[in-house]
Design a protein around this motif. Structure first.
Motif, PDB file in Angstrom:
ATOM      1  N   MET A   1    -103.984 -35.297 -31.744  1.00  0.00           N
ATOM      2  CA  MET A   1    -102.993 -34.268 -32.098  1.00  0.00           C
ATOM      3  C   MET A   1    -101.840 -34.256 -31.099  1.00  0.00           C
ATOM      4  SD  MET A   1    -103.001 -32.039 -34.665  1.00  0.00           S
ATOM      5  CE  MET A   1    -104.595 -31.305 -34.980  1.00  0.00           C
ATOM      6  N   ALA A   2    -102.213 -34.146 -29.835  1.00  0.00           N
ATOM      7  CA  ALA A   2    -101.184 -34.058 -28.807  1.00  0.00           C
ATOM      8  C   ALA A   2    -100.409 -35.371 -28.691  1.00  0.00           C
ATOM      9  CB  ALA A   2    -101.833 -33.696 -27.471  1.00  0.00           C
ATOM     10  N   GLU A   3    -101.110 -36.510 -28.922  1.00  0.00           N
ATOM     11  CA  GLU A   3    -100.437 -37.800 -28.775  1.00  0.00           C
ATOM     12  C   GLU A   3     -99.355 -37.978 -29.832  1.00  0.00           C
ATOM     13  OE1 GLU A   3    -103.694 -37.403 -28.314  1.00  0.00           O
ATOM     14  OE2 GLU A   3    -103.557 -37.797 -26.167  1.00  0.00           O
ATOM     15  N   SER A   4     -99.637 -37.531 -31.058  1.00  0.00           N
ATOM     16  CA  SER A   4     -98.628 -37.654 -32.106  1.00  0.00           C
ATOM     17  C   SER A   4     -97.441 -36.737 -31.805  1.00  0.00           C
ATOM     18  CB  SER A   4     -99.233 -37.331 -33.473  1.00  0.00           C
ATOM     19  OG  SER A   4     -99.690 -35.993 -33.485  1.00  0.00           O
ATOM     20  N   ASP A   5     -97.738 -35.537 -31.247  1.00  0.00           N
ATOM     21  CA  ASP A   5     -96.653 -34.642 -30.829  1.00  0.00           C
ATOM     22  C   ASP A   5     -95.783 -35.321 -29.797  1.00  0.00           C
ATOM     23  OD1 ASP A   5     -97.166 -32.560 -32.444  1.00  0.00           O
ATOM     24  OD2 ASP A   5     -98.355 -31.427 -30.992  1.00  0.00           O
ATOM     25  N   LEU A   6     -96.452 -35.961 -28.833  1.00  0.00           N
ATOM     26  CA  LEU A   6     -95.705 -36.594 -27.742  1.00  0.00           C
ATOM     27  C   LEU A   6     -94.788 -37.679 -28.297  1.00  0.00           C
ATOM     28  CD1 LEU A   6     -95.217 -37.082 -24.731  1.00  0.00           C
ATOM     29  CD2 LEU A   6     -97.131 -38.666 -24.767  1.00  0.00           C
ATOM     30  N   ALA A   7     -95.304 -38.493 -29.198  1.00  0.00           N
ATOM     31  CA  ALA A   7     -94.488 -39.562 -29.776  1.00  0.00           C
ATOM     32  C   ALA A   7     -93.295 -38.986 -30.533  1.00  0.00           C
ATOM     33  CB  ALA A   7     -95.355 -40.407 -30.702  1.00  0.00           C
ATOM     34  N   GLN A   8     -93.566 -37.973 -31.358  1.00  0.00           N
ATOM     35  CA  GLN A   8     -92.466 -37.387 -32.138  1.00  0.00           C
ATOM     36  C   GLN A   8     -91.429 -36.730 -31.237  1.00  0.00           C
ATOM     37  OE1 GLN A   8     -93.551 -34.839 -35.415  1.00  0.00           O
ATOM     38  NE2 GLN A   8     -95.379 -36.039 -35.817  1.00  0.00           N
ATOM     39  N   LEU A   9     -91.930 -36.008 -30.216  1.00  0.00           N
ATOM     40  CA  LEU A   9     -91.011 -35.268 -29.345  1.00  0.00           C
ATOM     41  C   LEU A   9     -90.137 -36.220 -28.534  1.00  0.00           C
ATOM     42  CD1 LEU A   9     -93.381 -32.430 -28.152  1.00  0.00           C
ATOM     43  CD2 LEU A   9     -91.151 -32.066 -29.190  1.00  0.00           C
ATOM     44  N   THR A  10     -90.769 -37.264 -27.955  1.00  0.00           N
ATOM     45  CA  THR A  10     -89.976 -38.167 -27.117  1.00  0.00           C
ATOM     46  C   THR A  10     -89.021 -38.995 -27.971  1.00  0.00           C
ATOM     47  OG1 THR A  10     -91.878 -39.630 -27.182  1.00  0.00           O
ATOM     48  CG2 THR A  10     -91.543 -38.381 -25.157  1.00  0.00           C
ATOM     49  N   GLU A  11     -89.406 -39.244 -29.234  1.00  0.00           N
ATOM     50  CA  GLU A  11     -88.491 -39.970 -30.104  1.00  0.00           C
ATOM     51  C   GLU A  11     -87.258 -39.129 -30.417  1.00  0.00           C
ATOM     52  OE1 GLU A  11     -88.542 -42.064 -34.531  1.00  0.00           O
ATOM     53  OE2 GLU A  11     -90.330 -41.061 -33.746  1.00  0.00           O
ATOM     54  N   ARG A  12     -87.518 -37.830 -30.670  1.00  0.00           N
ATOM     55  CA  ARG A  12     -86.399 -36.983 -31.075  1.00  0.00           C
ATOM     56  C   ARG A  12     -85.564 -36.517 -29.885  1.00  0.00           C
ATOM     57  NH1 ARG A  12     -87.014 -31.568 -34.641  1.00  0.00           N
ATOM     58  NH2 ARG A  12     -85.046 -30.613 -33.987  1.00  0.00           N
ATOM     59  N   PHE A  13     -86.238 -36.146 -28.774  1.00  0.00           N
ATOM     60  CA  PHE A  13     -85.503 -35.666 -27.590  1.00  0.00           C
ATOM     61  C   PHE A  13     -85.648 -36.722 -26.497  1.00  0.00           C
ATOM     62  CE2 PHE A  13     -87.267 -31.896 -29.746  1.00  0.00           C
ATOM     63  CZ  PHE A  13     -86.089 -31.310 -30.143  1.00  0.00           C
ATOM     64  N   ASP A  14     -84.620 -37.548 -26.317  1.00  0.00           N
ATOM     65  CA  ASP A  14     -84.782 -38.690 -25.414  1.00  0.00           C
ATOM     66  C   ASP A  14     -84.793 -38.283 -23.944  1.00  0.00           C
ATOM     67  OD1 ASP A  14     -82.211 -37.918 -25.330  1.00  0.00           O
ATOM     68  OD2 ASP A  14     -81.336 -39.860 -25.900  1.00  0.00           O
ATOM     69  N   TYR A  15     -84.445 -37.049 -23.647  1.00  0.00           N
ATOM     70  CA  TYR A  15     -84.463 -36.605 -22.242  1.00  0.00           C
ATOM     71  C   TYR A  15     -85.859 -36.188 -21.781  1.00  0.00           C
ATOM     72  CZ  TYR A  15     -83.761 -32.325 -24.981  1.00  0.00           C
ATOM     73  OH  TYR A  15     -83.861 -31.352 -25.921  1.00  0.00           O
ATOM     74  N   LEU A  16     -86.823 -36.108 -22.672  1.00  0.00           N
ATOM     75  CA  LEU A  16     -88.172 -35.670 -22.273  1.00  0.00           C
ATOM     76  C   LEU A  16     -88.925 -36.798 -21.591  1.00  0.00           C
ATOM     77  CD1 LEU A  16     -89.485 -33.645 -25.331  1.00  0.00           C
ATOM     78  CD2 LEU A  16     -88.669 -32.764 -23.165  1.00  0.00           C
ATOM     79  N   THR A  17     -89.691 -36.444 -20.536  1.00  0.00           N
ATOM     80  CA  THR A  17     -90.616 -37.408 -19.957  1.00  0.00           C
ATOM     81  C   THR A  17     -91.987 -36.764 -19.867  1.00  0.00           C
ATOM     82  OG1 THR A  17     -89.946 -36.648 -17.768  1.00  0.00           O
ATOM     83  CG2 THR A  17     -88.915 -38.668 -18.584  1.00  0.00           C
ATOM     84  N   GLU A  18     -93.020 -37.578 -19.943  1.00  0.00           N
ATOM     85  CA  GLU A  18     -94.361 -37.027 -19.846  1.00  0.00           C
ATOM     86  C   GLU A  18     -94.683 -36.739 -18.389  1.00  0.00           C
ATOM     87  OE1 GLU A  18     -97.479 -39.350 -21.540  1.00  0.00           O
ATOM     88  OE2 GLU A  18     -98.923 -37.694 -21.451  1.00  0.00           O
ATOM     89  N   ARG A  19     -95.405 -35.652 -18.167  1.00  0.00           N
ATOM     90  CA  ARG A  19     -95.725 -35.211 -16.806  1.00  0.00           C
ATOM     91  C   ARG A  19     -97.214 -35.437 -16.555  1.00  0.00           C
ATOM     92  NH1 ARG A  19     -93.091 -31.719 -13.360  1.00  0.00           N
ATOM     93  NH2 ARG A  19     -94.441 -30.654 -11.881  1.00  0.00           N
ATOM     94  N   VAL A  20     -97.564 -35.800 -15.343  1.00  0.00           N
ATOM     95  CA  VAL A  20     -98.978 -36.004 -15.010  1.00  0.00           C
ATOM     96  C   VAL A  20     -99.717 -34.684 -15.181  1.00  0.00           C
ATOM     97  CG1 VAL A  20    -100.602 -36.656 -13.216  1.00  0.00           C
ATOM     98  CG2 VAL A  20     -98.391 -37.812 -13.386  1.00  0.00           C
ATOM     99  N   SER A  21    -100.812 -34.714 -15.921  1.00  0.00           N
ATOM    100  CA  SER A  21    -101.532 -33.484 -16.204  1.00  0.00           C
ATOM    101  C   SER A  21    -103.004 -33.780 -16.313  1.00  0.00           C
ATOM    102  CB  SER A  21    -101.022 -32.874 -17.516  1.00  0.00           C
ATOM    103  OG  SER A  21    -101.885 -31.853 -17.948  1.00  0.00           O
ATOM    104  N   SER A  22    -103.850 -32.897 -15.782  1.00  0.00           N
ATOM    105  CA  SER A  22    -105.291 -33.131 -15.868  1.00  0.00           C
ATOM    106  C   SER A  22    -105.899 -32.458 -17.085  1.00  0.00           C
ATOM    107  CB  SER A  22    -105.971 -32.612 -14.595  1.00  0.00           C
ATOM    108  OG  SER A  22    -105.716 -31.240 -14.466  1.00  0.00           O
TER     109      SER A  22
END
Lengths: 204, 181
Positions: A1-22
């Motif tokens: 679920m979260a991975e598909s969100d990440l792909a869609q979000l980074t595709e649409r908003f190119d300024y987003l970067t993933e942050r290290v998270s536990s």
């Protein structure tokens, strides 16, 4: 679920970067794009609840302050964290989310109170825990745990009682219970009673 | 009558009782303490328990909890007093009519307790005169009852007119002149 969100979000908003998270998906976002991102998160990605707004003071680093937002999707049952660096280290400010999420109102007042981050566009950015005339922001790294001497908020009470806001006595603290044995013997108590506010800490 | 000074002989005196003003006034006062529940934190839950049927504070003649300071003469400070709340506690104390007493219930009200913090008043005795301190975090209702009985003993030993004469002129002035009160 979260991975598909990440792909869609980074595709649409190119300024987003993933942050290290536990734990949950976390994203870095620039401050001037925050409103745009959160509007899309709420209306298009189903993150319809803002659970928490807080901040971190990184002390000597720059950027010094990072604002954090915890979102929950009540339809996808998933959390999302957004981190936003404050551009200015000395007068930190971020855009307010109070217009998008009602819960942001009090959370942003609390973060303003304790970290001194100004939320631009907030309808009533006043302190929520400390009194209005309090001069410090207590969760900043340069604020001592015991506090700083300050006048009491009410002049007439200060005059009648001679009391003021004093640094708390920290001797022996923190006050923790060992948890072993009966409660009467394990009440939280000072571990080091060799000094007090009247008697200076011994130096060796 | 416990008081040794009372000399009453119905054959001699008829319907007249001879005693001292202090003995009578204090006897009346100590058996009708009207507490003001200054409930600020979890100690207030124990205070409520002391007022309920299981512990029954009315056995000792002080069950008339009044939420208006004008109608109360004993402030029970039950809980953590923050610096922000200190102003309110002092103002409510000032609004209570003389004679008045204060009970600091629990570790926080007595000393700040576990809150060694920039936000917490380290003992309510910094802003109001405390008559009885209760230890515990929170104290059990029995501890509160014990403290209230000690307060009754203390009232019984006071000079009855002591609290009617203001000690300092400025404290009398403050008592009547709260901010917009």
């Amino acid at each position: 679920m979260a991975e598909s969100d990440l792909a869609q979000l980074t595709e649409r908003f190119d300024y987003l970067t993933e942050r290290v998270s536990s734990d949950h998906l976390a994203l870095n976002c620039p401050a001037d794009k925050l409103i745009e991102l959160c509007t899309a998160l709420r209306d298009e990605f189903g993150y319809d609840m803002l659970n928490d707004v807080t901040a971190v003071d990184w002390d000597a680093q720059s950027p010094r302050f990072t604002g954090f937002y915890h979102f929950l999707s009540t339809t996808k049952h998933d959390y999302l964290r957004v981190a936003v660096d404050c551009p200015d280290d000395f007068n930190p400010s971020l855009p307010s989310l109070a217009g998008l999420f009602a819960s942001a109102n009090w959370h942003e007042r609390e973060t303003y109170d304790l970290f001194g981050i100004r939320y631009e566009g907030h309808p009533d950015l006043t302190r929520i825990l400390m009194w209005d005339s309090y001069p410090y922001h207590p969760l900043r790294k340069d604020f001592p745990l015991a506090g700083i001497e300050t006048p009491l908020p009410a002049d007439d009470v200060a005059e009648a009682t001679g009391a003021s806001v004093l640094p708390a006595p920290m001797m022996g603290g923190p006050f923790t219970s060992s948890g072993d044995g009966p409660m009467s013997q394990t009440e939280p108590s000072a571990k080091d009673e060799s000094w007090s506010e009247k008697q200076e800490k011994p130096t060796d | 009558m416990q008081n040794q000074n009372v000399a009453y002989d119905s054959k001699v005196e008829g319907e007249i009782i001879v005693t001292q003003a202090d003995a009578v006034i204090n006897w009346i006062r100590k058996h009708s303490v009207w507490p003001m529940p200054m409930g600020l934190a979890c100690c207030a839950i124990e205070l409520m328990a002391a007022g309920a049927s299981r512990f029954d504070i009315s056995r000792f003649g002080m069950e008339v909890m009044r939420f208006s300071p004008r109608q109360a003469d004993c402030m029970i400070v039950a809980g953590t007093v923050t610096y922000k709340m200190a102003e309110v506690v002092r103002r409510i104390y000032d609004q209570m009519a003389e004679p008045k007493w204060v009970v600091a219930m629990g570790a926080c009200a007595s000393t700040g307790g576990m809150y060694r913090s920039y936000a917490t008043l380290q003992g309510v005795d910094r802003i109001v005169p405390v008559d009885v301190y209760i230890s515990g975090c929170p104290p059990r209702p029995e501890a509160l009852l014990d403290a209230m009985i000690k307060l009754q003993d203390k009232i019984g030993r006071e000079r009855a007119v002591k609290n009617l004469i203001p000690e300092k002129a400025d404290s009398a002035e403050l008592a009547g002149a709260g901010k917009e009160s």
